[in-house]
Design a protein around this motif. Structure first.
Motif, PDB file in Angstrom:
ATOM      1  N   ALA A 141       0.823  -1.212   0.000  1.00 36.09           N
ATOM      2  CA  ALA A 141       0.000   0.000   0.000  1.00 36.09           C
ATOM      3  C   ALA A 141       0.854   1.257   0.000  1.00 36.09           C
ATOM      4  O   ALA A 141       0.483   2.278  -0.597  1.00 36.09           O
ATOM      5  N   GLU A 156      -3.438  -6.762  -4.639  1.00 33.19           N
ATOM      6  CA  GLU A 156      -3.175  -5.542  -3.875  1.00 33.19           C
ATOM      7  C   GLU A 156      -2.224  -4.615  -4.630  1.00 33.19           C
ATOM      8  O   GLU A 156      -2.449  -3.401  -4.701  1.00 33.19           O
ATOM      9  N   VAL A 161      -3.018  -0.852  -6.256  1.00 31.02           N
ATOM     10  CA  VAL A 161      -2.243   0.324  -5.865  1.00 31.02           C
ATOM     11  C   VAL A 161      -1.761   1.107  -7.084  1.00 31.02           C
ATOM     12  O   VAL A 161      -1.750   2.346  -7.077  1.00 31.02           O
TER      13      VAL A 161
END
Length: 252
Positions: free
Chosen positions: A64, A114, A118
């Motif tokens: 992240a 993920e 991002v």
């Protein structure tokens, strides 16, 4: 200006070969992986167009934070190569280690989605980009012991197909590469945890090599901006999809 590519799992095998090829083709490459010493060696070999960046695909917080953690001038990623992944074990489902299943899901699925999530908004905002993901023929053709590994690669295929739908109207391309039997990497050593057994997987064969995968990635990226290669399934000539299995002599 040179385009910037981010390649996961760049410390060995496919990822290392892809990093080499993309730098050769004029890209600046952010090479990620867990083994810092290998990333540093790759940077020493390829020069200032390769940025070593330690990243664990199991670390959601690090993923992240990635866009804000990149040095100035490296933040706009034009190409994401989702290469990092692994298989663990060949046991049948009823005998498998659940921890191996969880690791494969965490790396092959969770970390991959993920990281894609991002970086995708930046590609959409700039109206350019390409996501290349390494799937596998295991996501199409089942085999004994393939259980969760095959399932993660089936997820990869369907995820990339759905990305194409979501990205319709934007100049962001998505490609899923599905190799079959591949040698020249750590894949079988990691999966089998036995060098002799890993070597036996390729005995008497001429498998695909990491350079073949890198060549395919380079070709996909080189096509005109309006051309999207959705999927490529590739095998060595010595391999083909097997027929259906039949168990004989079973009790009623």
């Amino acid at each position: 200006m040179k385009q910037t590519a981010l390649v996961t799992g760049a410390t060995a095998g496919f990822g290392k070969a892809i990093a080499h090829r993309l730098v050769h083709d004029g890209y600046r490459v952010i090479a990620t992986g867990r083994r810092q010493e290998r990333l540093d060696a790759l940077a020493a070999e390829l020069g200032p167009d390769l940025l070593p960046f330690r990243l664990d695909m199991d670390d959601a917080a690090a993923i992240a934070a990635l866009p804000g953690s990149l040095p100035e001038g490296w933040c706009d990623v034009d190409v994401l190569v989702n290469n990092a992944g692994l298989a663990l074990g060949m046991e049948k489902a009823q005998d498998a280690d659940i921890a191996n299943w969880q690791t494969m899901i965490s790396t092959n699925v969770t970390g991959m989605v993920e990281l894609t999530r991002v970086l995708l908004p930046g590609m959409v905002a700039r109206d350019r980009g390409h996501v290349v993901t390494l799937g596998s023929t295991a996501g199409t053709y089942p085999y004994t012991g393939g259980n969760v590994y095959g399932a993660t690669k089936a997820f990869v295929r369907q995820f990339t197909r759905n990305l194409r739908c979501d990205l319709l109207g934007h100049n962001v391309r998505v490609t899923n590469l599905e190799p079959g039997l591949c040698g020249g990497s750590e894949f079988s050593q990691v999966r089998l945890r036995d060098d002799a057994k890993a070597a036996a997987v390729y005995e008497g064969t001429k498998p695909l090599l990491p350079t073949d995968i890198a060549e395919t990635v380079a070709w996909v990226l080189s096509l005109p901006r309006h051309v999207n290669i959705n999927e490529i399934e590739m095998m060595p000539v010595c391999q083909a999809a097997g027929g259906l299995a039949v168990a004989r002599g079973m009790k009623d």
